[in-house]
Structures are given as C-alpha cells and as structure tokens.
Design a protein around this motif. Structure first.
Motif, mmCIF file in Angstrom:
data_model
loop_
_atom_site.group_PDB
_atom_site.id
_atom_site.type_symbol
_atom_site.label_atom_id
_atom_site.label_comp_id
_atom_site.label_asym_id
_atom_site.label_seq_id
_atom_site.Cartn_x
_atom_site.Cartn_y
_atom_site.Cartn_z
ATOM 1 N N LYS A 72 1.851 81.322 44.555
ATOM 2 C CA LYS A 72 2.080 80.382 45.653
ATOM 3 C C LYS A 72 3.384 80.725 46.367
ATOM 4 C CE LYS A 72 2.385 75.496 46.890
ATOM 5 N NZ LYS A 72 2.426 75.874 48.275
ATOM 6 N N ALA A 73 4.432 80.982 45.603
ATOM 7 C CA ALA A 73 5.715 81.360 46.208
ATOM 8 C C ALA A 73 5.578 82.670 46.986
ATOM 9 C CB ALA A 73 6.786 81.485 45.132
ATOM 10 N N PHE A 74 4.807 83.601 46.455
ATOM 11 C CA PHE A 74 4.608 84.882 47.127
ATOM 12 C C PHE A 74 3.974 84.693 48.501
ATOM 13 C CE2 PHE A 74 2.001 88.564 48.183
ATOM 14 C CZ PHE A 74 2.912 89.592 48.070
ATOM 15 N N VAL A 75 2.842 83.994 48.573
ATOM 16 C CA VAL A 75 2.158 83.855 49.869
ATOM 17 C C VAL A 75 2.886 82.902 50.813
ATOM 18 C CG1 VAL A 75 -0.127 84.531 49.029
ATOM 19 C CG2 VAL A 75 0.500 82.130 49.054
ATOM 20 N N ASP A 76 3.612 81.931 50.273
ATOM 21 C CA ASP A 76 4.312 80.968 51.130
ATOM 22 C C ASP A 76 5.649 81.474 51.649
ATOM 23 O OD1 ASP A 76 2.283 79.118 50.900
ATOM 24 O OD2 ASP A 76 3.310 77.893 49.397
ATOM 25 N N HIS A 77 6.325 82.369 50.889
ATOM 26 C CA HIS A 77 7.703 82.701 51.243
ATOM 27 C C HIS A 77 8.060 84.184 51.285
ATOM 28 C CE1 HIS A 77 8.544 78.455 50.915
ATOM 29 N NE2 HIS A 77 8.043 78.461 49.692
ATOM 30 N N LEU A 78 7.268 85.044 50.680
ATOM 31 C CA LEU A 78 7.688 86.436 50.556
ATOM 32 C C LEU A 78 6.939 87.424 51.440
ATOM 33 C CD1 LEU A 78 8.216 86.617 46.699
ATOM 34 C CD2 LEU A 78 9.926 86.325 48.489
ATOM 35 N N VAL A 79 5.780 87.068 51.938
ATOM 36 C CA VAL A 79 4.969 88.006 52.711
ATOM 37 C C VAL A 79 5.539 88.163 54.123
ATOM 38 C CG1 VAL A 79 2.680 88.464 53.672
ATOM 39 C CG2 VAL A 79 2.893 87.444 51.400
ATOM 40 N N ASN A 80 5.653 89.390 54.548
ATOM 41 C CA ASN A 80 6.031 89.707 55.920
ATOM 42 C C ASN A 80 4.718 89.799 56.717
ATOM 43 O OD1 ASN A 80 6.637 90.982 58.346
ATOM 44 N ND2 ASN A 80 8.194 92.310 57.439
ATOM 45 N N TRP A 81 4.308 88.674 57.284
ATOM 46 C CA TRP A 81 2.998 88.591 57.947
ATOM 47 C C TRP A 81 2.920 89.493 59.170
ATOM 48 C CZ3 TRP A 81 -0.606 86.994 54.987
ATOM 49 C CH2 TRP A 81 -0.336 86.039 53.998
ATOM 50 N N GLU A 82 4.019 89.741 59.855
ATOM 51 C CA GLU A 82 4.003 90.643 61.001
ATOM 52 C C GLU A 82 3.637 92.059 60.560
ATOM 53 O OE1 GLU A 82 6.769 88.610 60.461
ATOM 54 O OE2 GLU A 82 6.167 87.112 61.949
ATOM 55 N N TYR A 83 4.172 92.472 59.412
ATOM 56 C CA TYR A 83 3.853 93.807 58.907
ATOM 57 C C TYR A 83 2.403 93.889 58.438
ATOM 58 C CZ TYR A 83 4.286 98.241 56.479
ATOM 59 O OH TYR A 83 4.109 99.537 56.080
ATOM 60 N N VAL A 84 1.925 92.853 57.801
ATOM 61 C CA VAL A 84 0.518 92.821 57.388
ATOM 62 C C VAL A 84 -0.376 92.936 58.625
ATOM 63 C CG1 VAL A 84 -1.309 91.425 56.315
ATOM 64 C CG2 VAL A 84 0.965 91.543 55.263
ATOM 65 N N ASP A 85 -0.021 92.225 59.689
ATOM 66 C CA ASP A 85 -0.778 92.304 60.943
ATOM 67 C C ASP A 85 -0.738 93.721 61.515
ATOM 68 O OD1 ASP A 85 -2.316 91.122 63.107
ATOM 69 O OD2 ASP A 85 -0.487 91.322 64.303
ATOM 70 N N GLU A 86 0.413 94.363 61.441
ATOM 71 C CA GLU A 86 0.540 95.752 61.923
ATOM 72 C C GLU A 86 -0.385 96.671 61.124
ATOM 73 O OE1 GLU A 86 3.977 99.179 61.800
ATOM 74 O OE2 GLU A 86 4.619 97.122 62.163
ATOM 75 N N LEU A 87 -0.391 96.519 59.793
ATOM 76 C CA LEU A 87 -1.271 97.348 58.960
ATOM 77 C C LEU A 87 -2.737 97.060 59.254
ATOM 78 C CD1 LEU A 87 0.620 97.190 55.551
ATOM 79 C CD2 LEU A 87 0.530 99.108 57.163
ATOM 80 N N PHE A 88 -3.054 95.795 59.500
ATOM 81 C CA PHE A 88 -4.415 95.416 59.860
ATOM 82 C C PHE A 88 -4.828 96.118 61.154
ATOM 83 C CE2 PHE A 88 -7.200 92.398 62.189
ATOM 84 C CZ PHE A 88 -8.304 92.456 61.351
ATOM 85 N N SER A 89 -3.946 96.124 62.131
ATOM 86 C CA SER A 89 -4.238 96.789 63.412
ATOM 87 C C SER A 89 -4.454 98.279 63.227
ATOM 88 C CB SER A 89 -3.095 96.552 64.400
ATOM 89 O OG SER A 89 -2.970 95.192 64.702
ATOM 90 N N LYS A 90 -3.682 98.898 62.361
ATOM 91 C CA LYS A 90 -3.805 100.330 62.114
ATOM 92 C C LYS A 90 -5.024 100.691 61.278
ATOM 93 C CE LYS A 90 1.113 101.339 62.457
ATOM 94 N NZ LYS A 90 2.325 101.761 61.738
ATOM 95 N N ALA A 91 -5.620 99.702 60.616
ATOM 96 C CA ALA A 91 -6.774 99.972 59.753
ATOM 97 C C ALA A 91 -8.039 100.215 60.564
ATOM 98 C CB ALA A 91 -6.978 98.825 58.765
ATOM 99 N N GLY A 92 -7.934 100.105 61.876
ATOM 100 C CA GLY A 92 -9.064 100.441 62.728
ATOM 101 C C GLY A 92 -10.113 99.377 62.869
ATOM 102 N N VAL A 93 -9.704 98.132 62.749
ATOM 103 C CA VAL A 93 -10.668 97.037 62.893
ATOM 104 C C VAL A 93 -10.797 96.672 64.356
ATOM 105 C CG1 VAL A 93 -11.168 94.645 62.292
ATOM 106 C CG2 VAL A 93 -10.175 96.187 60.616
#
Length: 93
Positions: A72-93
């Motif tokens: 819970k602490a990980f998903v609520d406070h530690l994830v860099n969502w902008e970077y996850v979004d960048e990786l998602f964009s690069k994954a070719g979706v």
C-alpha cells in the motif's frame, strides 16, 4: 487508479515466498502479474513498466511480516507515475 492499486497489491500479497508483482504491457494491453524469485515478465512475452520487489528483504525492517502495508505504501507514495507513463508510451501501445 484505485482498482489498479488494489489489484497490483493483491498480486504482490498473493506471491508465495520471494518474488515480484508487475505491471506490464503484453499484446498491446496492460497486465498485472506476479513472478517467483528473479523471473521477469520478459520471459512471458511482456514488457514490464512497473515492478515491486516482494522478497522479504525489501520490507522486513520497516514492515516486519506486513507485506500488504508495504505494498500500500509503495503504490500510494513511492511510484513515479510519470515515469511509468513514459515507459507505457514507449511500449508501443
């Protein structure tokens, strides 16, 4: 986002023993999975864009045996969502 957080944490909690919970892109779709030990979604044809270590060494000092609290602490406070979004964009979706 709340359903994702719940499902992602459930994958991590449900991983028996050491391993990982993942958010990956597979066949153009997002997928939540878990793997044992050092296995990666790459071996299953998926591109990981977020991973959380659920090996006991990653949380035991701060959380003891409370893996759900760690996740819970990980998903609520530690994830860099902008970077996850960048990786998602690069994954070719």
């Amino acid at each position: 986002l709340e359903k994702f957080k719940t499902d992602f944490a459930a994958a991590g909690v449900g991983q028996f023993g050491s391993g990982w919970a993942w958010l990956s892109v597979k066949n153009g779709k997002l997928e939540i999975s878990k793997t044992a030990n050092g296995e990666s979604p790459l071996v299953h044809g998926a591109t990981p864009i977020l991973g959380v270590d659920v090996w006991e060494h990653s949380y035991y000092i701060d959380y003891r045996n409370r893996r759900p609290d760690y996740l819970k602490a990980f998903v609520d406070h530690l994830v860099n969502w902008e970077y996850v979004d960048e990786l998602f964009s690069k994954a070719g979706v």
